[in-house]
Design a protein around this motif. Structure first.
Motif, PDB file in Angstrom:
ATOM      1  N   ASN A  30      39.463  50.958  51.372  1.00 46.97           N
ATOM      2  CA  ASN A  30      40.040  49.714  50.877  1.00 46.97           C
ATOM      3  C   ASN A  30      39.435  49.301  49.535  1.00 46.97           C
ATOM      4  O   ASN A  30      40.029  48.505  48.813  1.00 46.97           O
ATOM      5  CB  ASN A  30      39.838  48.591  51.895  1.00 46.97           C
ATOM      6  N   ASP A  46      41.753  42.562  55.038  1.00 42.04           N
ATOM      7  CA  ASP A  46      42.349  43.443  56.053  1.00 42.04           C
ATOM      8  C   ASP A  46      42.022  42.949  57.458  1.00 42.04           C
ATOM      9  O   ASP A  46      40.985  42.349  57.720  1.00 42.04           O
ATOM     10  CB  ASP A  46      41.887  44.888  55.852  1.00 42.04           C
ATOM     11  N   TYR A  47      42.926  43.191  58.374  1.00 41.42           N
ATOM     12  CA  TYR A  47      42.781  42.842  59.788  1.00 41.42           C
ATOM     13  C   TYR A  47      42.420  41.370  59.989  1.00 41.42           C
ATOM     14  O   TYR A  47      41.622  41.021  60.867  1.00 41.42           O
ATOM     15  CB  TYR A  47      41.742  43.743  60.454  1.00 41.42           C
ATOM     16  N   ASP A 100      35.967  45.359  52.561  1.00 43.84           N
ATOM     17  CA  ASP A 100      36.890  45.130  53.666  1.00 43.84           C
ATOM     18  C   ASP A 100      36.168  44.531  54.869  1.00 43.84           C
ATOM     19  O   ASP A 100      35.083  43.950  54.736  1.00 43.84           O
ATOM     20  CB  ASP A 100      37.658  46.405  54.001  1.00 43.84           C
ATOM     21  N   MET A 150      48.313  49.159  49.783  1.00 41.82           N
ATOM     22  CA  MET A 150      49.307  49.176  50.846  1.00 41.82           C
ATOM     23  C   MET A 150      50.191  47.937  50.745  1.00 41.82           C
ATOM     24  O   MET A 150      49.720  46.853  50.385  1.00 41.82           O
ATOM     25  CB  MET A 150      48.625  49.205  52.212  1.00 41.82           C
ATOM     26  N   THR A 169      52.634  45.002  52.529  1.00 38.75           N
ATOM     27  CA  THR A 169      52.488  44.216  53.751  1.00 38.75           C
ATOM     28  C   THR A 169      53.001  44.991  54.954  1.00 38.75           C
ATOM     29  O   THR A 169      52.385  44.990  56.031  1.00 38.75           O
ATOM     30  CB  THR A 169      53.252  42.887  53.624  1.00 38.75           C
ATOM     31  N   ARG A 222      50.495  47.685  55.917  1.00 33.08           N
ATOM     32  CA  ARG A 222      49.328  47.125  56.620  1.00 33.08           C
ATOM     33  C   ARG A 222      49.689  46.791  58.069  1.00 33.08           C
ATOM     34  O   ARG A 222      48.901  47.038  58.988  1.00 33.08           O
ATOM     35  CB  ARG A 222      48.813  45.881  55.902  1.00 33.08           C
ATOM     36  N   GLN A 223      50.885  46.240  58.270  1.00 28.37           N
ATOM     37  CA  GLN A 223      51.314  45.912  59.627  1.00 28.37           C
ATOM     38  C   GLN A 223      51.477  47.179  60.459  1.00 28.37           C
ATOM     39  O   GLN A 223      51.116  47.211  61.643  1.00 28.37           O
ATOM     40  CB  GLN A 223      52.615  45.115  59.588  1.00 28.37           C
ATOM     41  N   ARG A 273      49.851  49.972  59.995  1.00 27.00           N
ATOM     42  CA  ARG A 273      48.520  50.499  60.282  1.00 27.00           C
ATOM     43  C   ARG A 273      47.878  49.736  61.436  1.00 27.00           C
ATOM     44  O   ARG A 273      47.258  50.336  62.322  1.00 27.00           O
ATOM     45  CB  ARG A 273      47.626  50.430  59.044  1.00 27.00           C
ATOM     46  N   GLN A 274      48.036  48.416  61.437  1.00 23.96           N
ATOM     47  CA  GLN A 274      47.493  47.624  62.534  1.00 23.96           C
ATOM     48  C   GLN A 274      48.098  48.040  63.865  1.00 23.96           C
ATOM     49  O   GLN A 274      47.402  48.182  64.875  1.00 23.96           O
ATOM     50  CB  GLN A 274      47.726  46.135  62.291  1.00 23.96           C
TER      51      GLN A 274
END
Length: 306
Positions: free
Chosen positions: A48, A69-70, A107, A196, A198, A201-202, A204-205
């Motif tokens: 990151n 992140d997260y 991160d 990344m 949005t 990122r979603q 990846r989560q």
């Protein structure tokens, strides 16, 4: 202390979260009683803020910002630029090669411990020290110990109450992309640092949560946790036998405890910094093998016995 993005995501059992929160509360009490004037973090990065286009083994930030992140804090940290620069200069003078960043992105590995310990990531001035724990090839463990010792020797000259934080999981092998196996989209991120979206990122989560669910139910190709290895490492710290890591083989660490077990480098650096003051005693000895987090999760506090 360990960190985990899954602490901020649905999935882990309430019993596990309550157990970890109880240990974190004890650590918060310890930190509050000490009331540090400065915090120094040794933390990894998960592609990151640091990328293969230029991957230093170590880097000290003279300015830094959380990437958010997260669900962790997004925005600038309170980094005292002059103190951070002096620290970098002292580490270099101690014959440890370290990069410097005037625009470090950090991160959850850096930000989550600050939020858990202080409530807010910006509550205290902080000097972030990046330790590469993911992007192979990795340097020898003895250099990590040398980094910690160099930082600790410098901090002892400041006349300040300094809290040193090492942030990393123990045995674990989460689904982190590698240079050899990453698909094209992931390669763009881990090599060139392409941000990344949005949606990415979603996604990846969601992938991390699914990987944790599969791991916790025993249907995962990821390497299993190794509580025996974790306890042996924690005992090494508790008994101040840090020099033993000098002979550790990087490949053997990964084979026994998973690729991301190299995050214990942050613990080695932090305890090595403290050990420059002589003996120390550990407390708040929490450990939990936590499949729901895909990690051996631990917390230790320690004070110099001088």
């Amino acid at each position: 202390m360990s960190h985990s993005p899954l602490l901020n995501l649905p999935g882990p059992s309430q019993e596990l979260l309550d157990d970890i929160e109880s240990a974190l509360a004890a650590a918060r009490d310890f930190v509050s009683a000490f009331d540090p004037e400065l915090v120094v973090t040794f933390s990894p990065d998960h592609y990151n803020g640091f990328f293969y286009r230029a991957m230093p083994p170590f880097c000290i930030g003279t300015a830094a910002a959380g990437v958010g992140d997260y669900g962790t804090y997004e925005g600038p940290l309170d980094v005292p630029a002059e103190l951070a620069t002096d620290c970098a200069r002292a580490v270099l003078d101690a014959d440890v090669d370290v990069a410097i960043s005037a625009a470090m992105d950090v991160d959850h590995g850096t930000v989550q411990p600050l939020q858990k310990l202080f409530g807010e990531a910006t509550a205290k001035p902080v000097i972030p020290v990046f330790v590469n724990c993911v992007a192979t090839p990795l340097g020898p463990m003895r250099r990590v110990r040398a980094l910690g010792a160099a930082v600790g020797a410098h901090l002892a000259t400041l006349g300040k109450r300094v809290l040193v934080v090492g942030s990393g999981g123990l045995s674990h092998d989460p689904p982190v992309p590698t240079l050899a196996t990453a698909p094209p989209a992931a390669l763009k991120r881990i090599v060139h640092g392409v941000p990344m979206t949005t949606e990415q990122r979603q996604a990846r989560q969601a992938a991390v949560m699914e990987a944790a669910r599969e791991f916790a139910t025993g249907h995962s190709p990821l390497a299993p946790l190794n509580p025996h290895w974790d306890h042996a490492f924690l005992d090494l710290l508790d008994t101040n036998r840090l020099a033993e890591v000098d002979g550790w083989d990087n490949g053997r660490i990964a084979a026994q405890a998973g690729n991301s077990a190299h995050e214990v480098r942050t613990w080695v650096a932090a305890f090595s910094a403290l050990a420059t003051q002589g003996g120390y005693e550990t407390g708040n000895r929490f450990y939990r093998a936590a499949p729901d987090l895909i990690a051996g999760f631990a917390i230790r506090t320690a004070v110099s016995t001088r």
